[in-house]
Design a protein around this motif. Sequence first.
Motif, short mmCIF file in Angstrom:
data_model
loop_
_atom_site.label_atom_id
_atom_site.label_comp_id
_atom_site.label_asym_id
_atom_site.label_seq_id
_atom_site.Cartn_x
_atom_site.Cartn_y
_atom_site.Cartn_z
N SER A 357 0.83 -1.22 0.00
CA SER A 357 0.00 0.00 0.00
C SER A 357 0.86 1.27 0.00
CB SER A 357 -0.99 0.00 1.16
OG SER A 357 -0.29 0.15 2.37
N TYR A 358 2.04 1.21 0.62
CA TYR A 358 2.88 2.42 0.64
C TYR A 358 3.70 2.59 -0.64
CZ TYR A 358 1.84 3.81 5.40
OH TYR A 358 1.20 4.25 6.52
N ARG A 393 5.41 8.89 2.01
CA ARG A 393 5.08 7.46 2.19
C ARG A 393 6.13 6.77 3.06
NH1 ARG A 393 1.92 4.85 -2.40
NH2 ARG A 393 0.80 6.58 -3.35
N LEU A 394 7.40 7.14 2.85
CA LEU A 394 8.49 6.55 3.60
C LEU A 394 8.29 6.79 5.10
CD1 LEU A 394 11.28 5.21 3.13
CD2 LEU A 394 12.29 7.47 3.10
N GLY A 396 5.47 7.55 6.59
CA GLY A 396 4.26 6.84 7.00
C GLY A 396 4.53 5.36 7.24
N PHE A 397 5.30 4.76 6.33
CA PHE A 397 5.62 3.33 6.44
C PHE A 397 6.42 3.06 7.71
CE2 PHE A 397 8.80 0.00 5.77
CZ PHE A 397 7.98 -1.09 5.50
N GLU A 398 7.43 3.90 7.96
CA GLU A 398 8.27 3.69 9.15
C GLU A 398 7.44 3.82 10.42
OE1 GLU A 398 12.89 4.56 8.03
OE2 GLU A 398 11.73 6.31 8.66
N GLU A 399 6.56 4.82 10.43
CA GLU A 399 5.72 5.01 11.61
C GLU A 399 4.75 3.86 11.81
OE1 GLU A 399 3.80 8.87 11.40
OE2 GLU A 399 5.81 9.79 11.29
N GLU A 400 4.08 3.44 10.74
CA GLU A 400 3.05 2.40 10.89
C GLU A 400 3.65 1.05 11.26
OE1 GLU A 400 0.00 2.29 7.90
OE2 GLU A 400 -0.57 0.24 8.45
N THR A 401 4.79 0.70 10.61
CA THR A 401 5.33 -0.65 10.84
C THR A 401 6.38 -0.69 11.93
OG1 THR A 401 7.07 -0.31 9.21
CG2 THR A 401 5.00 -1.27 8.41
N GLY A 402 6.93 0.46 12.29
CA GLY A 402 8.04 0.48 13.24
C GLY A 402 9.34 -0.07 12.65
N ARG A 403 9.34 -0.32 11.34
CA ARG A 403 10.55 -0.83 10.67
C ARG A 403 11.38 0.33 10.13
NH1 ARG A 403 10.30 -5.98 8.51
NH2 ARG A 403 8.87 -7.26 9.72
N VAL A 405 13.83 2.04 7.42
CA VAL A 405 14.33 1.93 6.04
C VAL A 405 15.78 2.41 6.09
CG1 VAL A 405 14.16 2.79 3.68
CG2 VAL A 405 12.08 2.26 4.98
N PHE A 406 16.74 1.48 5.88
CA PHE A 406 18.15 1.79 6.06
C PHE A 406 18.66 2.79 5.02
CE2 PHE A 406 18.16 -2.63 7.90
CZ PHE A 406 18.29 -2.20 9.21
N HIS A 407 18.20 2.62 3.80
CA HIS A 407 18.73 3.45 2.71
C HIS A 407 17.80 3.33 1.52
CE1 HIS A 407 22.50 4.71 0.19
NE2 HIS A 407 21.79 5.74 0.56
#
Lengths: 417, 417
Positions: A357-358, A393-394, A396-403, A405-407
């Motif tokens: 979705s992201y 989106r980046l 949003g994705f980090e916030e929602e999943t807690g994962r 994104v290294f690079h």
Amino acid sequence: MKIAIMGFGTVGSGVKEVLELNREQVEKKGGDKIEIKYILARREHIPGVPDELITTDFSVIEKDPEVELVVEAIGGIHPAYEYIMSCLEKGKHVVSSNKAVVDACGSKLMRTAKEHNCNFYFEASVGGGIPVIRTLYHNYAGENVTEITGILNGTSNFILSKMKDEGSTFADTLKEAQRLGYAEKDPSADVDGFDTSRKTAILLSMSSGMRCRHEDIHTEGIREISDMDMAYAKQMDYHIRLLGSVETVEDKYFAYVAPIMVGKDDPLYFVNGVYNGIRIVGNCLGNTMLYGKGAGKLPTASAVVSDIIAAARHKNHFQGIGWSEKMIEIEPMGSNAFRYFLRIEGTAEGIQKELKSYFLDGGEALKPIVLKGRQDEFAIVSDILFEEDFLARLRGFEEETGRRVFHFIRMKGMTEE
Amino acid sequence: MKIAIMGFGTVGSGVKEVLELNREQVEKKGGDKIEIKYILARREHIPGVPDELITTDFSVIEKDPEVELVVEAIGGIHPAYEYIMSCLEKGKHVVSSNKAVVDACGSKLMRTAKEHNCNFYFEASVGGGIPVIRTLYHNYAGENVTEITGILNGTSNFILSKMKDEGSTFADTLKEAQRLGYAEKDPSADVDGFDTSRKTAILLSMSSGMRCRHEDIHTEGIREISDMDMAYAKQMDYHIRLLGSVETVEDKYFAYVAPIMVGKDDPLYFVNGVYNGIRIVGNCLGNTMLYGKGAGKLPTASAVVSDIIAAARHKNHFQGIGWSEKMIEIEPMGSNAFRYFLRIEGTAEGIQKELKSYFLDGGEALKPIVLKGRQDEFAIVSDILFEEDFLARLRGFEEETGRRVFHFIRMKGMTEE
């Protein structure tokens, strides 16, 4: 034609060498004997150069009406700009290899050349021995140039090529490049993208006919590229190249300098090591690419000599290679669109819905890329997204999943007409 | 500037299209309005073209003093030559896309242009949209050009690329290329090397400044390349390319057109499908390569339009792009040196001594190349040998061993400076 060479470093001494080595050819093609009357240097004695050629005083050159052409190989903006300006005002042709002065002051110098019916040439300022300035002026004259994308810095390309070949880190490869003389002690201009940025600004000015400042071009270098990024690039059969790129879409101008993942469909994929490549797209010509040595004493000096010959051929004929003083407006970086390569913490299990979705607009199949033996991260390739949207989106994705994104690295394919 | 277009086939109609499509850009760069006053055609009515532009009578164009420039897109030697000559004698600039007339009559046309202070331009005659003629004239003006090697025929390159990708035979691939419109019904000019040969002659004339006839260039086509050859090329990671090549060594000139095995060290390796690539080597510039579409309506027409702009920029300024009437002498094919790829009957067992003494100068290790599952033939790669010597060795080897050599293909690497 009597000439003066200002600055006697790598390029200046190279020009003397090429003029001597190819004397017969140069004089035949230029239709005139080319005689070096002065060399402007800091020292009064240079091994291998007759003392009577050397001067440390610019006014001697400026005031000598016999000097019809001046080569500026001093580098930097001051006093190169003042010297060039003064020569043009006296109707002397000027040939410069100096991208800083062409980028910063080009349009003023071009106007002055026009006012005094002499020529200001600068083929060697971009791409060294690659014939890009004249190709844009002559062969793309009747084209609408929609894109220019180039590998414009041999040092960065050497480092990136070597990192991929040898699996080494940026820091180690930079040291090796410095040891081999391919990188300077202070490598910032090369590896932080500023050299590429100046050249990109000149290419955009040439293709748009308007003045572009390199400060207005979003510029990233290659320091953040890691051996892990390269391991993915290798597995995916991509190269990471430091690209300078300009695009024109319906009177809007886009430009950036950044490391980009380039696939086999783009001829820039094949430009390895210290070589440069410049891909130009025209609305009728389609894709062309110019390939060659972007730096080095003799290739750069040869480009200067081709300008000297052009001046000899156009003694009383103003050519008007260049651009106007009107400033160009470059769209913000956020309005560029790319696919993105993302390295994400953990495995794709459990977050497939979010990934889609992201980054994949919910539609296409997700194919996570996993390096052999690594469980701690994986990578994906996004749909084509506008950068502004992607960055939101980046987050949003980090916030929602807690994962984490290294690079991420932008990806770009060749525009097929 | 009022112009006439002679011939309204692919190129002629393309020129009209490009002039209309990029009108604003063309007039801005040329500094003049470009108006088509006549189109010389066989028919009096052409769909989409106003009747008043069309003429079937060349003398109308010739006699109209308002026409300052004529585009020749008729093709072939007669009457193109007579028409061009007549226009130049009246001081009209001429732009031609016609390699046959440039190859056969170029030097006479160039002399006539000079005598009448007008320009004869022919950028589109070689490499279509690739800027090779002007690059040689401008950027290589001060260089000693030591080599030009190019993929100059898109049809042959398409066929060879497809044969390698698909493992198909020459005959089947040619049929497919004809079906797709990439090859003509009579494909001889393309696949037998004559088109490449004419372009090679023009490149040698440009780089040497002397007249070269394509009839004097050793020319082979690609009909003899088999799917078996391609299977070896694939295994060895080579491409087979139809190359036109000229070399200058101390005032001696070498030239040939032949299918050549090209390795990854040469940027021509990466030029696939209908694209063309031209690698130029100069004594100071080193290796450069120009890459792009070598044919096609709009790329070729765009090259013609760049010539029209050049003429508008040089209305009263003779540029002298071209060569003299002095004939060049080309060394015999036997004096070229290559490595050779040879396909030999049987296996290498029992004839290793002969293989070494005939093809490897007795010294180096022999590594026979064997295709998976084939016992009936194998291949080797020879040392670098002069062709005359190689052919004698080939006969000697066949006689001594009683083994047939099925086929040989020349190999060539990039000359590193």
